[in-house]
Design a protein around this motif. Structure first.
Motif, PDB file in Angstrom:
ATOM      1  N   GLY A  73       0.783  -1.230   0.000  1.00  0.00           N
ATOM      2  CA  GLY A  73       0.000   0.000   0.000  1.00  0.00           C
ATOM      3  C   GLY A  73       0.810   1.273   0.000  1.00  0.00           C
ATOM      4  N   VAL A  74       2.141   1.151   0.048  1.00  0.00           N
ATOM      5  CA  VAL A  74       2.974   2.353   0.052  1.00  0.00           C
ATOM      6  C   VAL A  74       4.125   2.202  -0.925  1.00  0.00           C
ATOM      7  N   SER A  89       9.020   0.065  10.602  1.00  0.00           N
ATOM      8  CA  SER A  89       8.836  -1.384  10.687  1.00  0.00           C
ATOM      9  C   SER A  89       7.896  -1.730  11.844  1.00  0.00           C
ATOM     10  N   LYS A  90       8.075  -1.041  12.972  1.00  0.00           N
ATOM     11  CA  LYS A  90       7.228  -1.281  14.142  1.00  0.00           C
ATOM     12  C   LYS A  90       5.775  -0.918  13.834  1.00  0.00           C
ATOM     13  N   ALA A  91       5.585   0.226  13.165  1.00  0.00           N
ATOM     14  CA  ALA A  91       4.233   0.690  12.836  1.00  0.00           C
ATOM     15  C   ALA A  91       3.536  -0.283  11.890  1.00  0.00           C
ATOM     16  N   LYS A  92       4.267  -0.780  10.880  1.00  0.00           N
ATOM     17  CA  LYS A  92       3.675  -1.684   9.877  1.00  0.00           C
ATOM     18  C   LYS A  92       3.182  -2.989  10.493  1.00  0.00           C
ATOM     19  N   THR A  93       3.910  -3.463  11.511  1.00  0.00           N
ATOM     20  CA  THR A  93       3.591  -4.768  12.089  1.00  0.00           C
ATOM     21  C   THR A  93       2.751  -4.667  13.360  1.00  0.00           C
ATOM     22  N   GLU A 100      -5.152   2.833   4.820  1.00  0.00           N
ATOM     23  CA  GLU A 100      -5.184   4.278   4.558  1.00  0.00           C
ATOM     24  C   GLU A 100      -4.309   5.035   5.554  1.00  0.00           C
ATOM     25  N   GLU A 101      -4.333   4.619   6.813  1.00  0.00           N
ATOM     26  CA  GLU A 101      -3.505   5.274   7.843  1.00  0.00           C
ATOM     27  C   GLU A 101      -2.026   4.989   7.619  1.00  0.00           C
ATOM     28  N   LEU A 102      -1.717   3.765   7.165  1.00  0.00           N
ATOM     29  CA  LEU A 102      -0.321   3.445   6.856  1.00  0.00           C
ATOM     30  C   LEU A 102       0.190   4.320   5.716  1.00  0.00           C
ATOM     31  N   ASP A 103      -0.663   4.540   4.722  1.00  0.00           N
ATOM     32  CA  ASP A 103      -0.292   5.400   3.595  1.00  0.00           C
ATOM     33  C   ASP A 103      -0.026   6.820   4.087  1.00  0.00           C
ATOM     34  N   GLU A 186      -3.975  16.433   9.782  1.00  0.00           N
ATOM     35  CA  GLU A 186      -3.464  15.123   9.383  1.00  0.00           C
ATOM     36  C   GLU A 186      -2.251  15.203   8.473  1.00  0.00           C
ATOM     37  N   GLU A 187      -2.167  16.247   7.664  1.00  0.00           N
ATOM     38  CA  GLU A 187      -1.086  16.384   6.692  1.00  0.00           C
ATOM     39  C   GLU A 187       0.218  16.783   7.402  1.00  0.00           C
ATOM     40  N   PRO A 188       1.335  16.045   7.162  1.00  0.00           N
ATOM     41  CA  PRO A 188       2.612  16.311   7.852  1.00  0.00           C
ATOM     42  C   PRO A 188       3.069  17.764   7.790  1.00  0.00           C
ATOM     43  N   ARG A 189       2.990  18.378   6.611  1.00  0.00           N
ATOM     44  CA  ARG A 189       3.459  19.761   6.491  1.00  0.00           C
ATOM     45  C   ARG A 189       2.604  20.715   7.310  1.00  0.00           C
TER      46      ARG A 189
END
Length: 291
Positions: A73-74, A89-93, A100-103, A186-189
């Protein structure tokens, strides 16, 4: 360069802003308003960032691998930082994030990587300038001006480093705990801008006005993301149709792709110009704090 359709559109937007800034600088220079050369130096730094970002600076290790390959998805890409790789890696697993949140989280990680890259380029520029300044034998009025330029660059470094540290803490928190459903942005910037705005010398009324502007800015970014995704889909369809030999179908897809490409470029330019303006206003507020 082997850049994707989206990256090419982003490059176009970055170069369009660079061209506009250089035209403005040439006008200032003709009027004698850049005597210390600080604006020219900033233009060179910005161009260096662009060339490094898109792998055009001649250094093999800085070439961006961008093949449009999608995995889990990314985008399949590296973060060039063991700490970031470990967090990602921690977040993915963890099972705490939807696709959608992972993206969305991946965009935050990539944004953080770009901030570190820009910081390192600026740091290298400052180090070179300091070396040249130290080798000057006779102090003069010109050197006093250069010292002021160095002071401004160190302040810019300080602001960037503060943003990087705040950004890493946010990534660490989100990676461990997941997204806060009550989060304002939500947007990083936009998150970066809001965190910095709260530290700047704004009145409550100014801060509230800035918050509303950031909401509009985030909507503009989301619209840009939508067109980027549509452009990638159109690009893939176009490549598929090219192999079928159906000229009518091919022409229709080319027209749609050209329309999406132009819209993506236009929105990309507007987003980056708006980001410049907002960042400049916050920077002025932070400088006022130091005074």
């Amino acid at each position: 360069l082997h850049l994707s359709a989206v990256k090419l559109a982003e490059l176009h937007s970055d170069l369009k802003i660079q061209e506009k800034d250089e035209l403005s600088w040439k006008k200032l220079k003709a009027e004698g308003l850049d005597e210390d050369g600080e604006k020219e130096a900033k233009l060179r730094r910005n161009l260096n960032v662009i060339m490094t970002k898109y792998g055009m600076n001649g250094k093999k290790d800085s070439q961006l691998v961008d093949t449009n390959y999608i995995k889990d998805g990314v985008e399949s890409d590296t973060l060039d930082d063991p700490r970031l790789e470990k967090l990602w890696s921690k977040a993915k697993t963890s099972g705490k994030f939807s696709d959608e949140e992972l993206d969305k989280l991946w965009r935050e990680f990539k944004h953080h990587k770009e901030k570190i890259r820009e910081y390192n380029i600026l740091l290298e520029t400052v180090s070179r300038t300091e070396d040249i300044h130290k080798n000057v034998i006779n102090p003069s009025e010109e050197n006093v001006v250069k010292e002021e330029i160095l002071h401004n660059k160190h302040r810019e470094l300080k602001d960037k480093l503060r943003s990087i540290n705040q950004g890493f803490e946010r990534l660490r928190k989100v990676s461990h705990q997941g997204y806060d459903t009550n989060s304002e942005f939500e947007e990083p910037r936009v998150i970066d801008l809001w965190d910095m705005a709260k530290s700047a010398n704004f009145t409550e009324k100014e801060l509230e006005s800035f918050r509303e502007e950031l909401k509009h800015f985030e909507a503009k970014i989301e619209k840009h993301h939508h067109y980027q995704k549509q452009l990638e889909i159109s690009h893939q369809k176009l490549k598929h149709v090219e192999g079928t030999g159906d000229k009518d179908h091919l022409n229709r897809n080319k027209e749609k792709y050209a329309m999406l490409e132009e819209k993506t470029k236009e929105l990309g330019y507007k987003v980056k110009k708006h980001l410049q303006d907002l960042s400049s206003r916050i920077s002025q507020g932070l400088q006022h704090n130091e005074l």
